[in-house]
Design a protein around this motif. Sequence first.
Motif, PDB file in Angstrom:
ATOM      1  N   LEU A  35       0.572  -0.985   0.357  1.00  9.50           N
ATOM      2  CA  LEU A  35       0.120   0.078   0.223  1.00  9.50           C
ATOM      3  C   LEU A  35       0.991   1.313   0.551  1.00  9.50           C
ATOM      4  CD1 LEU A  35      -2.964   0.972   0.572  1.00  9.50           C
ATOM      5  CD2 LEU A  35      -3.265   0.677   2.599  1.00  9.50           C
ATOM      6  N   MET A  36       1.912   1.026   0.756  1.00  5.44           N
ATOM      7  CA  MET A  36       3.091   2.223   0.002  1.00  5.44           C
ATOM      8  C   MET A  36       3.798   2.275  -0.453  1.00  5.44           C
ATOM      9  SD  MET A  36       2.287   3.620   3.418  1.00  5.44           S
ATOM     10  CE  MET A  36       3.610   4.841   2.906  1.00  5.44           C
ATOM     11  N   PRO A  39       0.980   4.001  -5.668  1.00  2.00           N
ATOM     12  CA  PRO A  39      -0.092   4.794  -5.492  1.00  2.00           C
ATOM     13  C   PRO A  39      -1.342   4.484  -6.802  1.00  2.00           C
ATOM     14  CG  PRO A  39       1.746   6.072  -6.940  1.00  2.00           C
ATOM     15  CD  PRO A  39       2.282   4.125  -6.665  1.00  2.00           C
ATOM     16  N   LYS A  42      -3.347   2.369  -3.627  1.00  2.00           N
ATOM     17  CA  LYS A  42      -3.718   3.544  -2.413  1.00  2.00           C
ATOM     18  C   LYS A  42      -4.971   4.170  -2.674  1.00  2.00           C
ATOM     19  CE  LYS A  42      -0.358   5.608  -0.406  1.00  2.00           C
ATOM     20  NZ  LYS A  42       1.283   6.616  -0.586  1.00  2.00           N
ATOM     21  N   HIS A  43      -4.845   4.754  -3.984  1.00  2.00           N
ATOM     22  CA  HIS A  43      -5.783   5.010  -4.840  1.00  2.00           C
ATOM     23  C   HIS A  43      -7.381   4.557  -4.692  1.00  2.00           C
ATOM     24  CE1 HIS A  43      -9.081   7.728  -6.319  1.00  2.00           C
ATOM     25  NE2 HIS A  43      -8.980   6.290  -7.737  1.00  2.00           N
ATOM     26  N   PHE A  45      -7.743   1.375  -2.139  1.00  2.00           N
ATOM     27  CA  PHE A  45      -7.512   1.357  -1.143  1.00  2.00           C
ATOM     28  C   PHE A  45      -8.482   1.895  -0.456  1.00  2.00           C
ATOM     29  CE2 PHE A  45      -6.714   1.356   2.817  1.00  2.00           C
ATOM     30  CZ  PHE A  45      -7.077  -0.143   4.152  1.00  2.00           C
ATOM     31  N   VAL A  46      -8.456   3.628  -0.802  1.00  2.00           N
ATOM     32  CA  VAL A  46      -9.366   4.509   0.000  1.00  2.00           C
ATOM     33  C   VAL A  46     -11.121   4.368  -0.890  1.00  2.00           C
ATOM     34  CG1 VAL A  46      -9.640   7.086  -0.527  1.00  2.00           C
ATOM     35  CG2 VAL A  46      -7.113   5.853   0.226  1.00  2.00           C
TER      36      VAL A  46
END
Length: 104
Positions: A35-36, A39, A42-43, A45-46
């Motif tokens: 997740l880190m 990107p 990460k998007h 996931f949000v």
Amino acid sequence: MSFHFGTPPDPDKDGIMECHHYRNAVDAYDRDGGLMDDPMLKHWFVINACDVILGEDAMYKYSAKELFEKLEELSTSHEYLCNEQECKDAQEADELFNPNPLTA
């Protein structure tokens, strides 16, 4: 509810590099720290976290403040339920190990 990845890119329209980035993001889902590092993941996931908190398309319907407040509310409710369950478990254990409390 399962994790929803973004729409897979079309190599003919989006290009081979976009497909490569998509595949890397999907692979990062199972990797520790993924997740880190990614990107795109990460998007996704949000978006998925917001959908879990307030339902489908929540990220687009609510402000960040509303989403965060709801998350805090869920966390507090969960903590309360866990504490309540611990108290019930302790009471049941006490009744099990002390069946006749101070009867005269």
